[in-house]
Motif scaffolding. Sequence first.
Motif, PDB file in Angstrom:
ATOM      1  N   ALA A  31       4.261  -8.420  -9.206  1.00 32.82           N
ATOM      2  CA  ALA A  31       4.026  -8.166  -7.789  1.00 32.82           C
ATOM      3  C   ALA A  31       3.833  -6.660  -7.671  1.00 32.82           C
ATOM      4  O   ALA A  31       4.297  -5.893  -8.525  1.00 32.82           O
ATOM      5  N   ILE A  32       3.131  -6.230  -6.624  1.00 27.02           N
ATOM      6  CA  ILE A  32       2.888  -4.798  -6.431  1.00 27.02           C
ATOM      7  C   ILE A  32       3.333  -4.409  -5.029  1.00 27.02           C
ATOM      8  O   ILE A  32       2.975  -5.058  -4.047  1.00 27.02           O
ATOM      9  N   LEU A  33       4.118  -3.329  -4.965  1.00 31.66           N
ATOM     10  CA  LEU A  33       4.618  -2.843  -3.678  1.00 31.66           C
ATOM     11  C   LEU A  33       4.168  -1.414  -3.441  1.00 31.66           C
ATOM     12  O   LEU A  33       3.803  -0.700  -4.368  1.00 31.66           O
ATOM     13  N   LYS A  34       4.212  -1.017  -2.157  1.00 30.01           N
ATOM     14  CA  LYS A  34       3.950   0.371  -1.770  1.00 30.01           C
ATOM     15  C   LYS A  34       5.300   1.060  -1.660  1.00 30.01           C
ATOM     16  O   LYS A  34       6.217   0.538  -1.030  1.00 30.01           O
ATOM     17  N   ASP A  35       5.421   2.258  -2.231  1.00 32.46           N
ATOM     18  CA  ASP A  35       6.710   2.942  -2.201  1.00 32.46           C
ATOM     19  C   ASP A  35       6.894   3.873  -1.008  1.00 32.46           C
ATOM     20  O   ASP A  35       7.873   4.609  -0.939  1.00 32.46           O
ATOM     21  N   GLU A  36       5.981   3.863  -0.044  1.00 33.00           N
ATOM     22  CA  GLU A  36       6.037   4.689   1.163  1.00 33.00           C
ATOM     23  C   GLU A  36       5.873   6.177   0.871  1.00 33.00           C
ATOM     24  O   GLU A  36       6.058   7.006   1.744  1.00 33.00           O
ATOM     25  N   CYS A  37       5.560   6.522  -0.383  1.00 32.47           N
ATOM     26  CA  CYS A  37       5.462   7.927  -0.786  1.00 32.47           C
ATOM     27  C   CYS A  37       4.146   8.215  -1.493  1.00 32.47           C
ATOM     28  O   CYS A  37       4.030   9.207  -2.224  1.00 32.47           O
TER      29      CYS A  37
END
Length: 130
Positions: free
Chosen positions: A115-121
């Motif tokens: 799965a791939i997430l955005k780290d907000e950074c």
Amino acid sequence: MKVNLISIPVRDQQKALKFYTEKLGFLVKKNEDLGNGNYWITLVAEEWPNGPELLLEPAPNHFEPSKVYQDALLEAGIPYTQFTVEYLAEEFKRLSNLGVEFTMKPTEMRNVKIAILKDECGNLIQLVEE
């Protein structure tokens, strides 16, 4: 030879610190003020406190090529790095409940699930269950 530190570029160290500790569950190993609003912040996995450290590197704020590279990876949908998890479905549910945005839901790819997430950074992070 072994890896003891790996860095990840972040545009806001304090925002990254909050995300990586409060949402992803990493623990602070070092948090030293370097002056001029920069810190030496390293994190470790809760289940591996003496394992490799993750440095929250403010490079994109000080080195334009780092910012260009980070932007190019994000635009292309390529994760900057990956973290291994034991149970991807559970981690996906936990992180989704915390408001973490995913660009790829858990997907089977041969002998792994990712799965791939955005780290907000400014980064995409791939989660892998082997």
